[in-house]
Design a protein around this motif. Structure first.
Motif, PDB file in Angstrom:
ATOM      1  N   LEU A  22       0.819  -1.208   0.000  1.00 32.63           N
ATOM      2  CA  LEU A  22       0.000   0.000   0.000  1.00 32.63           C
ATOM      3  C   LEU A  22       0.857   1.265   0.000  1.00 32.63           C
ATOM      4  CD1 LEU A  22      -2.871  -1.016   2.435  1.00 32.63           C
ATOM      5  CD2 LEU A  22      -2.942  -0.862  -0.061  1.00 32.63           C
ATOM      6  N   ALA A  26       0.476   4.010  -2.844  1.00 35.91           N
ATOM      7  CA  ALA A  26       0.253   5.428  -2.550  1.00 35.91           C
ATOM      8  C   ALA A  26       1.304   6.297  -3.235  1.00 35.91           C
ATOM      9  CB  ALA A  26       0.274   5.650  -1.035  1.00 35.91           C
ATOM     10  N   GLY A  38      -4.163   8.481  -3.603  1.00 37.05           N
ATOM     11  CA  GLY A  38      -3.018   8.288  -2.714  1.00 37.05           C
ATOM     12  C   GLY A  38      -3.377   8.555  -1.264  1.00 37.05           C
ATOM     13  N   ILE A  41      -5.447   5.645   0.106  1.00 31.06           N
ATOM     14  CA  ILE A  41      -4.581   4.484   0.382  1.00 31.06           C
ATOM     15  C   ILE A  41      -3.802   4.697   1.678  1.00 31.06           C
ATOM     16  CG2 ILE A  41      -2.607   3.168  -0.452  1.00 31.06           C
ATOM     17  CD1 ILE A  41      -3.588   3.701  -3.300  1.00 31.06           C
ATOM     18  N   CYS A  42      -3.311   5.912   1.892  1.00 27.85           N
ATOM     19  CA  CYS A  42      -2.557   6.200   3.116  1.00 27.85           C
ATOM     20  C   CYS A  42      -3.434   6.069   4.358  1.00 27.85           C
ATOM     21  CB  CYS A  42      -1.963   7.610   3.037  1.00 27.85           C
ATOM     22  SG  CYS A  42      -0.593   7.753   1.877  1.00 27.85           S
ATOM     23  N   ASN A  45      -4.019   2.460   5.035  1.00 28.29           N
ATOM     24  CA  ASN A  45      -2.788   1.808   5.479  1.00 28.29           C
ATOM     25  C   ASN A  45      -2.444   2.158   6.922  1.00 28.29           C
ATOM     26  OD1 ASN A  45      -0.499   0.230   5.308  1.00 28.29           O
ATOM     27  ND2 ASN A  45       0.737   1.790   4.306  1.00 28.29           N
TER      28      ASN A  45
END
Length: 285
Positions: A22, A26, A38, A41-42, A45
């Motif tokens: 991940l 990102a 991005g 995804i962060c 994560n």
């Protein structure tokens, strides 16, 4: 009361690989000018995956609570992934060594004494240790001191104070240790703690009576030694008279027997070297 529930967590290696993937995704999204993707995804994560990673070392455990509810305890050592919203509290399962401070208490007959104990303990039930008491380390210290005080109040220091006592603090160290372990286990069971060993590490009379008690012990030892010497001397004199009569070495009247008994007892019971005196006369002149 909450009791321990051992749980098994999935391996954390797959979750760690997913975290790395991940992070790469990102970075690629930001590189390709996709900041929204991005950012999503962060968030996934660092909020839902990374906080769930947990490391459990040997002889340690993790107590898991989710929104105030106990979920279980991970006791197996390794790398795991758990619910990221759980609170993970580390609890050591290693043996603790408590060197108790010297306490001034009265024994069962009222003599002031100083006593201290060394206690080896470990956590047996992590749920009780975390949820049943406020601070299990402080709980162990306070209850251990109370148990040692109660033990000192239950037995005399020595047989000199109570000749009929079956157990004394000074002479019955093994029995006293066993009784101390039993009482500590009863007191600490609420906190899920097991006492492995307990020993008296310091035992002495209080300073204000120590000198008097030492003199008393010395006097008692001297009396016991003298009693044993006299008993042995009487037996030796009796044996000497019997041997002389059996072998007809000499015939002694009652007065001569009394004189011989007196001389033998003086020689055998005296604590100094004997100086022989030659008698050229007789008992009657």
């Amino acid at each position: 009361m909450q009791t321990e529930k051992v749980t098994t967590a999935p391996s954390g290696y797959l979750a760690f690989i997913l975290v790395l993937v991940l992070i790469g995704a990102a970075a690629a999204a930001f590189y390709w000018q996709q900041p929204v993707v991005g950012a999503i995804i962060c968030v996934v994560n660092f909020v839902f995956i990374l906080p769930g990673l947990a490391i459990v070392n040997p002889n340690e455990s993790k107590v898991l609570t989710l929104f105030g509810k106990y979920q279980g305890t991970v006791k197996q050592d390794g790398f795991f992934w758990v619910n990221p919203f759980t609170v993970k509290k580390k609890v050591s399962l290693k043996a603790y060594n408590l060197n108790g401070q010297q306490l001034k208490v009265n024994d069962s007959v009222g003599n002031p004494i100083e006593i201290a104990a060394v206690i080896v303990w470990q956590i047996k039930d992590t749920a009780k240790a975390v949820f049943a008491v406020e601070n299990y380390l402080q709980y162990v210290n306070i209850q251990s001191e109370a148990a040692v005080r109660h033990l000192a109040n239950s037995f005399p220091y020595d047989h000199i104070e109570d000749e009929n006592a079956s157990i004394t603090l000074r002479g019955g160290s093994e029995q006293v240790g066993i009784l101390l372990v039993q009482e500590l286990n009863e007191r600490l069971e609420r906190a899920g703690i097991e006492v492995l060993e307990a020993r008296i590490s310091h035992l002495a009379y209080a300073p204000e009576i120590a000198h008097a008690m030492l003199q008393r012990q010395q006097a008692s030892a001297i009396i016991s030694a003298r009693r044993l010497i006299v008993e042995g001397a009487v037996g030796m004199v009796e044996m000497a008279l019997q041997k002389m009569e059996e072998k007809n070495i000499i015939e002694l009247d009652e007065e001569r027997k009394a004189a011989m008994v007196s001389n033998l007892l003086v020689v055998l019971c005296g604590d100094k070297s004997v100086s022989p005196i030659v008698n050229t006369g007789t008992l009657y002149h």
